[in-house]
Design an enzyme around this catalytic site. Structure first.
Site, PDB file in Angstrom:
ATOM      1  CB  ALA A  70     -23.545 -16.820  19.217  1.00 47.61           C
ATOM      2  N   GLY A 115     -25.041 -11.869  17.034  1.00 41.48           N
ATOM      3  CA  GLY A 115     -25.665 -12.017  18.312  1.00 41.48           C
ATOM      4  C   GLY A 115     -25.194 -10.500  18.886  1.00 41.48           C
ATOM      5  CD  GLU A 118     -29.379 -12.134  16.778  1.00 42.45           C
ATOM      6  OE1 GLU A 118     -28.217 -12.722  17.274  1.00 42.45           O
ATOM      7  OE2 GLU A 118     -30.496 -12.875  16.324  1.00 42.45           O
ATOM      8  CD  GLU A 138     -27.207 -13.998  12.885  1.00 43.72           C
ATOM      9  OE1 GLU A 138     -27.323 -13.374  11.717  1.00 43.72           O
ATOM     10  OE2 GLU A 138     -27.250 -13.706  14.125  1.00 43.72           O
TER      11      GLU A 138
HETATM   12  N1  CAA Z   1     -17.238 -16.305  17.445  1.00 48.77           N
HETATM   13  C1  CAA Z   1     -16.204 -16.855  17.629  1.00 48.77           C
HETATM   14  N2  CAA Z   1     -14.788 -16.368  17.449  1.00 48.77           N
HETATM   15  C2  CAA Z   1     -14.942 -15.329  16.783  1.00 48.77           C
HETATM   16  C3  CAA Z   1     -16.034 -14.620  16.190  1.00 48.77           C
HETATM   17  C4  CAA Z   1     -17.392 -15.261  16.806  1.00 48.77           C
HETATM   18  N3  CAA Z   1     -18.529 -14.861  16.405  1.00 48.77           N
HETATM   19  N4  CAA Z   1     -15.833 -13.442  15.609  1.00 48.77           N
HETATM   20  C5  CAA Z   1     -14.565 -13.260  15.475  1.00 48.77           C
HETATM   21  N5  CAA Z   1     -13.952 -14.262  16.236  1.00 48.77           N
HETATM   22  C6  CAA Z   1     -12.498 -14.617  16.422  1.00 48.77           C
HETATM   23  C7  CAA Z   1     -11.990 -15.155  14.992  1.00 48.77           C
HETATM   24  O1  CAA Z   1     -12.002 -16.715  15.107  1.00 48.77           O
HETATM   25  C8  CAA Z   1     -10.318 -14.839  15.357  1.00 48.77           C
HETATM   26  O2  CAA Z   1      -9.821 -15.770  16.116  1.00 48.77           O
HETATM   27  P1  CAA Z   1      -8.257 -16.154  16.174  1.00 48.77           P
HETATM   28  O3  CAA Z   1      -7.600 -15.213  16.278  1.00 48.77           O
HETATM   29  O4  CAA Z   1      -8.128 -17.306  17.237  1.00 48.77           O
HETATM   30  O5  CAA Z   1      -8.245 -16.851  14.692  1.00 48.77           O
HETATM   31  C9  CAA Z   1     -10.290 -13.367  16.339  1.00 48.77           C
HETATM   32  O6  CAA Z   1     -11.851 -13.332  16.554  1.00 48.77           O
HETATM   33  C10 CAA Z   1     -10.197 -12.279  15.515  1.00 48.77           C
HETATM   34  O7  CAA Z   1     -11.256 -12.329  14.249  1.00 48.77           O
HETATM   35  P2  CAA Z   1     -10.670 -12.143  12.722  1.00 48.77           P
HETATM   36  O8  CAA Z   1      -9.362 -12.514  12.597  1.00 48.77           O
HETATM   37  O9  CAA Z   1     -11.762 -12.903  12.037  1.00 48.77           O
HETATM   38  O10 CAA Z   1     -10.839 -10.599  12.529  1.00 48.77           O
HETATM   39  P3  CAA Z   1     -10.993  -9.827  11.264  1.00 48.77           P
HETATM   40  O11 CAA Z   1     -10.804  -8.349  11.444  1.00 48.77           O
HETATM   41  O12 CAA Z   1     -10.307 -10.584  10.179  1.00 48.77           O
HETATM   42  O13 CAA Z   1     -12.616  -9.977  10.995  1.00 48.77           O
HETATM   43  C11 CAA Z   1     -14.929  -9.963  11.732  1.00 48.77           C
HETATM   44  C12 CAA Z   1     -13.388  -9.584  11.921  1.00 48.77           C
HETATM   45  C13 CAA Z   1     -15.443  -9.530  10.409  1.00 48.77           C
HETATM   46  C14 CAA Z   1     -15.943  -9.585  12.819  1.00 48.77           C
HETATM   47  C15 CAA Z   1     -14.757 -11.644  11.566  1.00 48.77           C
HETATM   48  O14 CAA Z   1     -14.146 -11.972  12.710  1.00 48.77           O
HETATM   49  C16 CAA Z   1     -16.084 -12.136  11.327  1.00 48.77           C
HETATM   50  O15 CAA Z   1     -16.747 -12.164  10.537  1.00 48.77           O
HETATM   51  N6  CAA Z   1     -16.681 -12.776  12.636  1.00 48.77           N
HETATM   52  C17 CAA Z   1     -18.067 -13.447  12.644  1.00 48.77           C
HETATM   53  C18 CAA Z   1     -19.055 -12.624  12.803  1.00 48.77           C
HETATM   54  C19 CAA Z   1     -20.377 -13.519  12.539  1.00 48.77           C
HETATM   55  O16 CAA Z   1     -20.407 -14.190  11.778  1.00 48.77           O
HETATM   56  N7  CAA Z   1     -21.207 -13.230  13.709  1.00 48.77           N
HETATM   57  C20 CAA Z   1     -22.362 -13.899  13.993  1.00 48.77           C
HETATM   58  C21 CAA Z   1     -22.080 -15.443  14.539  1.00 48.77           C
HETATM   59  S1  CAA Z   1     -23.496 -16.370  14.349  1.00 48.77           S
HETATM   60  C22 CAA Z   1     -24.606 -15.745  15.792  1.00 48.77           C
HETATM   61  O17 CAA Z   1     -24.321 -14.637  16.360  1.00 48.77           O
HETATM   62  C23 CAA Z   1     -25.991 -16.590  15.753  1.00 48.77           C
HETATM   63  C24 CAA Z   1     -27.054 -15.838  16.593  1.00 48.77           C
HETATM   64  O18 CAA Z   1     -27.801 -14.953  15.980  1.00 48.77           O
HETATM   65  C25 CAA Z   1     -26.942 -15.966  18.015  1.00 48.77           C
END
Ligand code: CAA
Length: 264
Positions: A70, A115, A118, A138
């Site tokens: 998400a 998400g 999921e 999460e």
């Molecule tokens: N939401 C919003 N933006 C996201 C995102 C997310 N879930 N995942 C990645 N992005 C964005 C980053 O902020 C970044 O944006 P900028 O270039 O503007 O800074 C861009 O995508 C590229 O990401 P990274 O620079 O972080 O890329 P990376 O290769 O270094 O890492 C990654 C990749 C491991 C996937 C890392 O981006 C990450 O950990 N993302 C979050 C994953 C996460 O925590 N997902 C769960 C979200 S909570 C949820 O989903 C709740 C639910 O159950 C509904």
């Protein structure tokens, strides 16, 4: 039918009866924000309304991510009420994906986190590219999963393993995903789409009403005692004998030829 154009996803029908939805929001690794969820809901409605649909494939644009979760930037400022509404919006949509009458296959390229994992779990089965990374991270953000992860992951894989992944938030690569039964198979990233289409073609060539009956039997039987669930199956088995496809399928077997199913 011609799918409606969208900003954050691509909905194609690459072959008759086969729908392909590609979540495409590259600047956020295809993370699901409200707009993307709305567009996904529209695409799912189109699949629901397509009586000729045989299978749906869901994937992410680019090589790096299926769906990275998400949208964290959008969620950050949510009030509890708004968070509940956001969770329910996606949850209801994922229930509709799960309830589609045709097989739904997730083609997981790269990150399927939160998400995204999921969304894959709402599909009937998962094909993982060799760079696929699954996880429910999460807890690193101070929240539990909100799009069904605490419920679907322990139903899909062994509950103890699911809880380990949910409590730790650790990443699971493609080989482990296959080993624990989260993904059905691993393929080269370059082969993912072709493999998905090939699987959809196999399903599409089977008796369409029979395929739908299999899914219906499984879904309606879940949660029922075995005896009642088997009765659901018997009812659907009986209904099949009122179809032209049953007559054609069995006659074709006896004639030693390929069946020509008409979904009637
Ligand atoms: N939401 C919003 N933006 C996201 C995102 C997310 N879930 N995942 C990645 N992005 C964005 C980053 O902020 C970044 O944006 P900028 O270039 O503007 O800074 C861009 O995508 C590229 O990401 P990274 O620079 O972080 O890329 P990376 O290769 O270094 O890492 C990654 C990749 C491991 C996937 C890392 O981006 C990450 O950990 N993302 C979050 C994953 C996460 O925590 N997902 C769960 C979200 S909570 C949820 O989903 C709740 C639910 O159950 C509904």
């Amino acid at each position: 039918m011609t799918p409606a154009p969208c900003q954050n996803l691509l909905h194609e029908i690459p072959e008759p009866g086969i729908h392909l939805i590609t979540v495409s929001r590259p600047r956020a690794l295809n993370a699901l924000d409200t707009r993307t969820l709305e567009e996904l809901a529209g695409a799912i409605a189109a699949v629901e309304q397509d009586g000729d649909a045989r299978a749906l494939l869901i994937t992410g644009a680019g090589e790096k991510a299926f769906v990275a979760g998400a949208d964290i930037a959008q969620m950050q400022a949510l009030t509890p009420e708004a968070a509940r509404a956001f969770s329910l919006r996606a949850t209801r949509l994922f229930l509709r994906i799960e309830a589609l009458p045709v097989p739904v296959i997730a083609l997981v390229n790269g990150y399927a986190l939160g998400g995204g994992c999921e969304l894959a779990l709402a599909c009937d089965w998962i094909v993982a590219a060799d760079n696929a990374v699954f996880g429910q991270p999460e807890v690193n953000l101070g929240i539990p999963p909100g799009f069904g992860g605490t419920q679907r992951l322990p139903r899909r894989i062994a509950p103890g393993k699911a809880l380990e992944l949910l409590f730790t938030g650790r990443h699971v690569k493609a080989d482990e995903a296959v080993a624990i039964g989260l993904a059905n198979e691993k393929v080269a990233g370059t082969e993912l789409r072709a493999r998905g289409l090939a699987l959809a073609q196999v399903v599409a060539a089977r008796g369409p009403l029979a395929v739908r009956a299999v899914k219906q039997a499984w879904r309606r039987g879940q949660g029922l005692p075995l005896e009642a669930a088997c009765e659901v199956e018997s009812d659907l088995f009986a209904l099949a004998f009122a179809t032209a496809d049953q007559k054609e399928g069995m006659q074709a077997f006896l004639d030693k030829r390929a069946p020509r199913f008409t979904a009637r």
